[in-house]
Design an enzyme around this catalytic site. Structure first.
Site, PDB file in Angstrom:
ATOM      1  N   MET A 285      -4.185  -7.336  -6.667  1.00  0.00           N
ATOM      2  CA  MET A 285      -3.659  -8.534  -7.312  1.00  0.00           C
ATOM      3  C   MET A 285      -4.740  -9.410  -7.957  1.00  0.00           C
ATOM      4  O   MET A 285      -4.635 -10.633  -7.965  1.00  0.00           O
ATOM      5  CB  MET A 285      -2.837  -9.354  -6.294  1.00  0.00           C
ATOM      6  CG  MET A 285      -1.652  -8.596  -5.724  1.00  0.00           C
ATOM      7  SD  MET A 285      -0.616  -7.804  -6.996  1.00  0.00           S
ATOM      8  CE  MET A 285       0.250  -9.243  -7.607  1.00  0.00           C
TER       9      MET A 285
ATOM     10  N   HIS B 190       1.687   0.499 -13.185  1.00  0.00           N
ATOM     11  CA  HIS B 190       2.485  -0.696 -13.458  1.00  0.00           C
ATOM     12  C   HIS B 190       3.967  -0.316 -13.482  1.00  0.00           C
ATOM     13  O   HIS B 190       4.345   0.686 -14.111  1.00  0.00           O
ATOM     14  CB  HIS B 190       2.060  -1.296 -14.806  1.00  0.00           C
ATOM     15  CG  HIS B 190       2.764  -2.581 -15.081  1.00  0.00           C
ATOM     16  ND1 HIS B 190       2.434  -3.767 -14.447  1.00  0.00           N
ATOM     17  CD2 HIS B 190       3.812  -2.865 -15.888  1.00  0.00           C
ATOM     18  CE1 HIS B 190       3.241  -4.716 -14.862  1.00  0.00           C
ATOM     19  NE2 HIS B 190       4.091  -4.203 -15.732  1.00  0.00           N
TER      20      HIS B 190
ATOM     21  N   GLY C 193       0.775  -1.246   0.000  1.00  0.00           N
ATOM     22  CA  GLY C 193       0.000   0.000   0.000  1.00  0.00           C
ATOM     23  C   GLY C 193       0.801   1.287   0.000  1.00  0.00           C
ATOM     24  O   GLY C 193       0.278   2.341   0.386  1.00  0.00           O
ATOM     25  N   SER C 194       2.057   1.249  -0.475  1.00  0.00           N
ATOM     26  CA  SER C 194       2.815   2.505  -0.486  1.00  0.00           C
ATOM     27  C   SER C 194       2.206   3.501  -1.484  1.00  0.00           C
ATOM     28  O   SER C 194       2.223   4.712  -1.245  1.00  0.00           O
ATOM     29  CB  SER C 194       4.299   2.256  -0.789  1.00  0.00           C
ATOM     30  OG  SER C 194       4.463   1.750  -2.092  1.00  0.00           O
ATOM     31  N   ASN C 195       1.660   3.010  -2.583  1.00  0.00           N
ATOM     32  CA  ASN C 195       0.994   3.931  -3.532  1.00  0.00           C
ATOM     33  C   ASN C 195      -0.287   4.493  -2.932  1.00  0.00           C
ATOM     34  O   ASN C 195      -0.608   5.667  -3.124  1.00  0.00           O
ATOM     35  CB  ASN C 195       0.701   3.219  -4.860  1.00  0.00           C
ATOM     36  CG  ASN C 195       1.941   3.124  -5.712  1.00  0.00           C
ATOM     37  OD1 ASN C 195       2.357   4.100  -6.335  1.00  0.00           O
ATOM     38  ND2 ASN C 195       2.571   1.954  -5.722  1.00  0.00           N
TER      39      ASN C 195
ATOM     40  N   ASN D 190      -4.653   2.144 -13.551  1.00  0.00           N
ATOM     41  CA  ASN D 190      -3.732   1.195 -12.927  1.00  0.00           C
ATOM     42  C   ASN D 190      -2.327   1.763 -13.022  1.00  0.00           C
ATOM     43  O   ASN D 190      -2.014   2.526 -13.944  1.00  0.00           O
ATOM     44  CB  ASN D 190      -3.782  -0.154 -13.663  1.00  0.00           C
ATOM     45  CG  ASN D 190      -2.880  -1.195 -13.012  1.00  0.00           C
ATOM     46  OD1 ASN D 190      -2.841  -1.306 -11.778  1.00  0.00           O
ATOM     47  ND2 ASN D 190      -2.148  -1.954 -13.811  1.00  0.00           N
TER      48      ASN D 190
END
Ligand code: GRF
Length: 194
Positions: free
Chosen positions: A89, A108, A11-13, A106
């Site tokens: 995920m 990536h 969860g750093s983003n 999203n």
């Protein structure tokens, strides 16, 4: 605009996005977290920053359809305008994607279309390419596919190991994702064909 961040792990983003909202860089009216993993560290982050959580484990539902229907019901309840997948995920079904056309993003950790999949940083490192990067894109029914919103290069240095490269990619992600969400909320992204 109301934002839902979907995450399954660290969860750093998620934290970078919440920080940008708190600093007023992203003008979101509200933010919620959707998580499919009861053991995820992102749940602790949400609790600490007082963000509402929708926890839905796939195994608690008899089908993917029911699992997604339960999530969609909550998204409607919170009047969510934009979904930001941040280390979620699970592939969303085409039916789910169709319900939020051009409203699911999203992030990536590669320069898509290079290095799709869940080992993108390692794959780039092992392939000894001179640079990789980060991509924020719209989500369509294919994995790591859909119109690119922002993309930035990250060079791979001779002295890099996988950990140092991961670190640089993640810090690039933490800047790029809030920027892309800000662009979306300011209406600066033209919605056309993806
Ligand atoms: C990030 O590298 C993101 O690009 C990928 O999954 C990772 C999630 O990291 N989709 P975190 O959970 O946000 O720390």
């Amino acid at each position: 605009m109301n934002l839902a961040v979907f995450a399954s792990g660290n969860g750093s983003n998620f934290s970078a996005i919440v920080k940008a909202i708190k600093q007023g860089k992203i003008k979101a009216r509200s933010v919620i977290l959707v998580c499919d993993n009861p053991g995820a560290f992102v749940l602790k982050r949400a609790q600490k920053s007082k963000v509402k959580v929708i926890l839905a484990s796939r195994q608690d539902f008899s089908s993917r359809k029911d699992f997604e229907a339960a999530i969609i019901q909550r998204l409607k309840y919170y009047k969510i305008d934009l979904i930001a997948l941040a280390g979620f995920m699970r592939m969303l079904s085409p039916d789910f994607v169709k319900k939020y056309p051009n409203r699911i993003l999203n992030i990536h950790p590669s320069l898509l279309p290079a290095f799709k999949g869940s080992h993108a940083i390692k794959d780039a490192f092992e392939n000894k390419v001179p640079f990789t990067g980060v991509t924020v894109h719209f989500v369509d029914e294919k994995m790591d596919h859909g119109r690119v919103i922002l993309q930035e290069k990250v060079g791979i240095k001779v002295k890099d190991n996988l950990t140092s490269l991961e670190k640089r990619i993640h810090s690039k992600e933490h800047k790029l994702y809030p920027q892309a969400i800000k662009l979306f909320f300011s209406g600066k992204i033209k919605i056309g064909k993806s």
